[in-house]
Design a protein around this motif. Sequence first.
Motif, PDB file in Angstrom:
ATOM      1  N   LYS A  17       8.451  35.320 -42.227  1.00  0.00           N
ATOM      2  CA  LYS A  17       8.727  34.441 -41.660  1.00  0.00           C
ATOM      3  C   LYS A  17       8.810  35.436 -43.643  1.00  0.00           C
ATOM      4  CE  LYS A  17      10.822  30.453 -43.974  1.00  0.00           C
ATOM      5  NZ  LYS A  17      10.296  28.884 -44.191  1.00  0.00           N
ATOM      6  N   PRO A  18      10.263  35.725 -44.202  1.00  0.00           N
ATOM      7  CA  PRO A  18      10.395  36.905 -45.263  1.00  0.00           C
ATOM      8  C   PRO A  18      10.628  35.299 -46.785  1.00  0.00           C
ATOM      9  CG  PRO A  18      12.159  37.618 -44.504  1.00  0.00           C
ATOM     10  CD  PRO A  18      11.551  36.183 -42.939  1.00  0.00           C
ATOM     11  N   ALA A  19       9.589  34.475 -46.932  1.00  0.00           N
ATOM     12  CA  ALA A  19       9.451  33.411 -47.303  1.00  0.00           C
ATOM     13  C   ALA A  19       9.311  34.122 -49.014  1.00  0.00           C
ATOM     14  CB  ALA A  19       8.452  32.329 -47.716  1.00  0.00           C
ATOM     15  N   TYR A  20       9.426  34.837 -49.688  1.00  0.00           N
ATOM     16  CA  TYR A  20       8.928  35.431 -50.812  1.00  0.00           C
ATOM     17  C   TYR A  20      10.182  37.013 -51.248  1.00  0.00           C
ATOM     18  CZ  TYR A  20       4.734  33.063 -49.638  1.00  0.00           C
ATOM     19  OH  TYR A  20       3.652  31.924 -49.376  1.00  0.00           O
ATOM     20  N   VAL A  21      11.148  36.638 -50.320  1.00  0.00           N
ATOM     21  CA  VAL A  21      12.373  37.457 -51.894  1.00  0.00           C
ATOM     22  C   VAL A  21      12.913  36.411 -51.811  1.00  0.00           C
ATOM     23  CG1 VAL A  21      11.253  39.447 -49.043  1.00  0.00           C
ATOM     24  CG2 VAL A  21      13.932  37.230 -49.132  1.00  0.00           C
ATOM     25  N   ASP A  22      13.793  37.440 -52.710  1.00  0.00           N
ATOM     26  CA  ASP A  22      14.457  37.016 -53.684  1.00  0.00           C
ATOM     27  C   ASP A  22      15.538  36.353 -52.680  1.00  0.00           C
ATOM     28  OD1 ASP A  22      12.781  36.803 -56.408  1.00  0.00           O
ATOM     29  OD2 ASP A  22      14.099  38.928 -56.558  1.00  0.00           O
ATOM     30  N   ASN A  23      16.434  37.479 -52.009  1.00  0.00           N
ATOM     31  CA  ASN A  23      17.853  36.095 -51.396  1.00  0.00           C
ATOM     32  C   ASN A  23      17.206  34.792 -50.840  1.00  0.00           C
ATOM     33  OD1 ASN A  23      19.434  35.618 -48.984  1.00  0.00           O
ATOM     34  ND2 ASN A  23      20.047  38.240 -49.416  1.00  0.00           N
ATOM     35  N   ALA A  24      18.290  34.097 -51.461  1.00  0.00           N
ATOM     36  CA  ALA A  24      18.239  32.890 -50.718  1.00  0.00           C
ATOM     37  C   ALA A  24      18.723  32.425 -49.670  1.00  0.00           C
ATOM     38  CB  ALA A  24      19.162  31.912 -51.761  1.00  0.00           C
ATOM     39  N   VAL A  25      19.213  33.504 -48.641  1.00  0.00           N
ATOM     40  CA  VAL A  25      18.969  33.246 -47.098  1.00  0.00           C
ATOM     41  C   VAL A  25      18.077  33.855 -46.733  1.00  0.00           C
ATOM     42  CG1 VAL A  25      20.754  33.631 -45.666  1.00  0.00           C
ATOM     43  CG2 VAL A  25      21.339  32.948 -47.558  1.00  0.00           C
ATOM     44  N   LEU A  26      17.753  35.105 -46.056  1.00  0.00           N
ATOM     45  CA  LEU A  26      17.299  35.076 -45.780  1.00  0.00           C
ATOM     46  C   LEU A  26      15.930  34.310 -46.484  1.00  0.00           C
ATOM     47  CD1 LEU A  26      16.384  38.254 -44.312  1.00  0.00           C
ATOM     48  CD2 LEU A  26      16.063  39.235 -46.145  1.00  0.00           C
ATOM     49  N   LYS A  27      15.272  34.269 -47.534  1.00  0.00           N
ATOM     50  CA  LYS A  27      13.914  33.716 -47.858  1.00  0.00           C
ATOM     51  C   LYS A  27      13.782  32.242 -46.452  1.00  0.00           C
ATOM     52  CE  LYS A  27      13.087  31.427 -51.116  1.00  0.00           C
ATOM     53  NZ  LYS A  27      13.342  30.956 -52.991  1.00  0.00           N
ATOM     54  N   ASN A  28      15.076  31.846 -45.556  1.00  0.00           N
ATOM     55  CA  ASN A  28      14.788  31.018 -44.985  1.00  0.00           C
ATOM     56  C   ASN A  28      14.509  31.437 -43.350  1.00  0.00           C
ATOM     57  OD1 ASN A  28      14.745  28.385 -46.773  1.00  0.00           O
ATOM     58  ND2 ASN A  28      16.887  29.149 -46.936  1.00  0.00           N
ATOM     59  N   ILE A  29      14.500  32.955 -43.159  1.00  0.00           N
ATOM     60  CA  ILE A  29      15.012  33.157 -41.602  1.00  0.00           C
ATOM     61  C   ILE A  29      13.883  33.181 -41.252  1.00  0.00           C
ATOM     62  CG2 ILE A  29      16.063  35.768 -40.579  1.00  0.00           C
ATOM     63  CD1 ILE A  29      18.468  34.669 -42.266  1.00  0.00           C
ATOM     64  N   GLU A  30      13.411  33.273 -40.135  1.00  0.00           N
ATOM     65  CA  GLU A  30      12.164  33.668 -39.605  1.00  0.00           C
ATOM     66  C   GLU A  30      12.273  34.309 -38.047  1.00  0.00           C
ATOM     67  OE1 GLU A  30       8.138  31.394 -39.507  1.00  0.00           O
ATOM     68  OE2 GLU A  30      10.122  30.107 -37.900  1.00  0.00           O
ATOM     69  N   PHE A  31      11.187  35.301 -37.935  1.00  0.00           N
ATOM     70  CA  PHE A  31      11.693  36.247 -36.255  1.00  0.00           C
ATOM     71  C   PHE A  31      10.411  35.764 -35.645  1.00  0.00           C
ATOM     72  CE2 PHE A  31      13.667  38.377 -40.358  1.00  0.00           C
ATOM     73  CZ  PHE A  31      14.983  38.550 -40.262  1.00  0.00           C
ATOM     74  N   THR A  32      10.905  35.500 -34.021  1.00  0.00           N
ATOM     75  CA  THR A  32      10.010  34.991 -33.053  1.00  0.00           C
ATOM     76  C   THR A  32      10.095  35.597 -32.709  1.00  0.00           C
ATOM     77  OG1 THR A  32      11.766  33.631 -32.428  1.00  0.00           O
ATOM     78  CG2 THR A  32      10.189  32.704 -34.737  1.00  0.00           C
ATOM     79  N   GLY A  33       9.079  35.920 -31.948  1.00  0.00           N
ATOM     80  CA  GLY A  33       8.414  36.420 -30.394  1.00  0.00           C
ATOM     81  C   GLY A  33       7.624  36.264 -29.725  1.00  0.00           C
ATOM     82  N   ARG A  34       7.478  35.889 -28.469  1.00  0.00           N
ATOM     83  CA  ARG A  34       6.424  35.220 -27.443  1.00  0.00           C
ATOM     84  C   ARG A  34       6.489  36.057 -26.571  1.00  0.00           C
ATOM     85  NH1 ARG A  34       7.581  29.550 -26.277  1.00  0.00           N
ATOM     86  NH2 ARG A  34       8.460  30.287 -24.554  1.00  0.00           N
ATOM     87  N   TYR A  35       5.364  35.986 -26.210  1.00  0.00           N
ATOM     88  CA  TYR A  35       5.203  36.817 -24.174  1.00  0.00           C
ATOM     89  C   TYR A  35       4.032  35.612 -23.700  1.00  0.00           C
ATOM     90  CZ  TYR A  35       3.406  39.739 -20.470  1.00  0.00           C
ATOM     91  OH  TYR A  35       3.350  40.175 -19.290  1.00  0.00           O
ATOM     92  N   SER A  36       4.698  35.120 -22.663  1.00  0.00           N
ATOM     93  CA  SER A  36       3.421  34.124 -21.685  1.00  0.00           C
ATOM     94  C   SER A  36       3.534  34.496 -20.260  1.00  0.00           C
ATOM     95  CB  SER A  36       4.676  32.809 -22.176  1.00  0.00           C
ATOM     96  OG  SER A  36       5.216  32.275 -21.276  1.00  0.00           O
ATOM     97  N   ARG A  37       2.988  34.437 -19.928  1.00  0.00           N
ATOM     98  CA  ARG A  37       2.478  34.462 -18.259  1.00  0.00           C
ATOM     99  C   ARG A  37       1.741  33.634 -17.477  1.00  0.00           C
ATOM    100  NH1 ARG A  37      -0.516  40.225 -14.904  1.00  0.00           N
ATOM    101  NH2 ARG A  37       0.185  39.264 -13.276  1.00  0.00           N
ATOM    102  N   MET A  38       2.057  33.393 -16.516  1.00  0.00           N
ATOM    103  CA  MET A  38       1.457  31.902 -15.395  1.00  0.00           C
ATOM    104  C   MET A  38       1.076  32.846 -14.471  1.00  0.00           C
ATOM    105  SD  MET A  38       3.045  28.115 -15.126  1.00  0.00           S
ATOM    106  CE  MET A  38       4.982  28.974 -13.745  1.00  0.00           C
ATOM    107  N   THR A  39       0.304  32.491 -13.879  1.00  0.00           N
ATOM    108  CA  THR A  39      -0.235  32.791 -11.840  1.00  0.00           C
ATOM    109  C   THR A  39      -0.811  31.662 -11.617  1.00  0.00           C
ATOM    110  OG1 THR A  39      -2.543  33.748 -13.043  1.00  0.00           O
ATOM    111  CG2 THR A  39      -0.830  35.713 -12.676  1.00  0.00           C
ATOM    112  N   LEU A  40      -0.544  31.199 -10.372  1.00  0.00           N
ATOM    113  CA  LEU A  40       0.058  30.001  -9.975  1.00  0.00           C
ATOM    114  C   LEU A  40      -1.292  29.836  -8.542  1.00  0.00           C
ATOM    115  CD1 LEU A  40       2.235  27.354 -10.541  1.00  0.00           C
ATOM    116  CD2 LEU A  40       0.703  27.821 -12.394  1.00  0.00           C
ATOM    117  N   ALA A  41      -2.299  29.077  -8.749  1.00  0.00           N
ATOM    118  CA  ALA A  41      -2.929  29.570  -6.981  1.00  0.00           C
ATOM    119  C   ALA A  41      -2.735  30.919  -5.882  1.00  0.00           C
ATOM    120  CB  ALA A  41      -3.534  28.545  -6.376  1.00  0.00           C
TER     121      ALA A  41
END
Lengths: 90, 415
Positions: free
Chosen positions: B312-336
């Motif tokens: 999250k670019p929380a400390y930039v001056d731009n009022a819109v950009l500072k509220n944007i957050e980029f996210t990514g997740r990897y997940s894996r499940m192996t069942l029995a």
Amino acid sequence: MKALKISGSILGLIFGISLLTAAGCATKGVQPEKLGAQLWGENCVRCHNAPNPQAFSDAQWETATMHMRVRASLTADETEKIVAFLKMAN
Amino acid sequence: MKNMAVICTCILLFLGGGLFAQEENELTEITTRLNELKPGKSRFMMRGYAHSGLEIYENSSSFVGGSFNPIFLWQQSERLLFEGELEVELEDGQTVVGLEYANISYILSKAAILRVGRFLLPFGIFGDRLHPRWINRLPTNPLGFTHDAQVGPTTDMGVELRGGMPMGTGKINYSLYIVNGPTLNEGMVDAEEGGQLHYANYNDNNKNKAVGGRLGILPLNNSSVEIGFSGQRGKVGDTDSEYADVSATMLAVDFSMVKNLTALNSVLDVKAQWNQVSVSDASYISPEDPTGTTEYTFENKSNAWFARAALKPAYVDNAVLKNIEFTGRYSRMTLAEGAAWATDQTQITFGFNYWLDWRTVIKFAYQINDTAAESDHGEGGGRTTGLTGGGAEEAAGGHGEPSGNAFFVHWSIGF
């Protein structure tokens, strides 16, 4: 599947690099006496965004920080200093 | 002249006295009013969160009702706190109310808190800390951390001792608990489910209690990193059945890091967790045999893990950009592997969030699901059941549909 594996490796890389940078930036030595504002900045962002002190009244902060002391296993001293800061800054 | 001065002084004193008396009255009135508003030592606070959204799959799309979770907090004294959470959801046109948790905490000392009741288990961090919709940075839960496909416990009933304390230059926190523990699905009703665990138990099916705990280590003095180790063990079989001695051993390792990246004027938040659930060997009715007389067995070990990053670019001056957050997740499940419900799934979810304030967010995400080919599984058939569906409760596959890629727009508010 291949794309997933590559993306997984990228995430793993971010993960590794971030751990290294975090370790590099932490100050060394014995825990210094910290102020409530600093403890709030360091601790209240660990799980969610840091709450705005103005979000609640003094009485509400007492309950919310007690809730967080239990749920986030904050130390007693941290909690005391953070609640004093929030009550002053709201 | 002198007389005039004396008379004037008397008049002033009289008026002044009158004014003073008036001020005193006002002060008494204000004090009385303030006293009426004094919050007292026993406090009640209602908080919680809500969410809903739009979910678009390849062949369908739907606005989903999401949920409304009121949280009740009663602080009876400086040592005693009650926390209770309800989950109100829409399911198949019905309003369903569930009890997430209801427990009492008593602060015994600086480093020890006793909790009794139904609580979120500190088995890793997802269930305990990250699942509330305004905290989870993505619209869906990782594979293996959903109601539909769960690898590892999230809530239970029992007693817990927990606390946090400074240690060297950093801190540690701990939890030790005794709870009812999960129960084993013996496959009597649906043979395809034999060997699975059910976690949400209000009653135990045996005398044995599950024992578990977590140790969290924050090695750095700025609290930015935490590594946690959790474990839980207990019998899961019904006392009066042939499964009486079947037990489950569960392990989890978690990692958290929140760091200011000054060069990018941003905050980086990384969370990861790995869960493993092993159920001791047992034979179950083979779903392949319609007469229900043949038994089969498999190595009942399941794994789930995820790693997610949010920038999250929380400390930039731009009022819109500072509220944007980029996210990514990897997940894996192996069942029995070898079980009728075996699966091997991977999922990647990425997107961005727009934060309206510290606990109100609109999340946009694209999710790619991948299930390994059937031949990858053991001799149990390796079918993908509905149970092993997508990330969100509502996501594709969650109700027996084939899991696929999806686009989500969710909003959540914490209050």
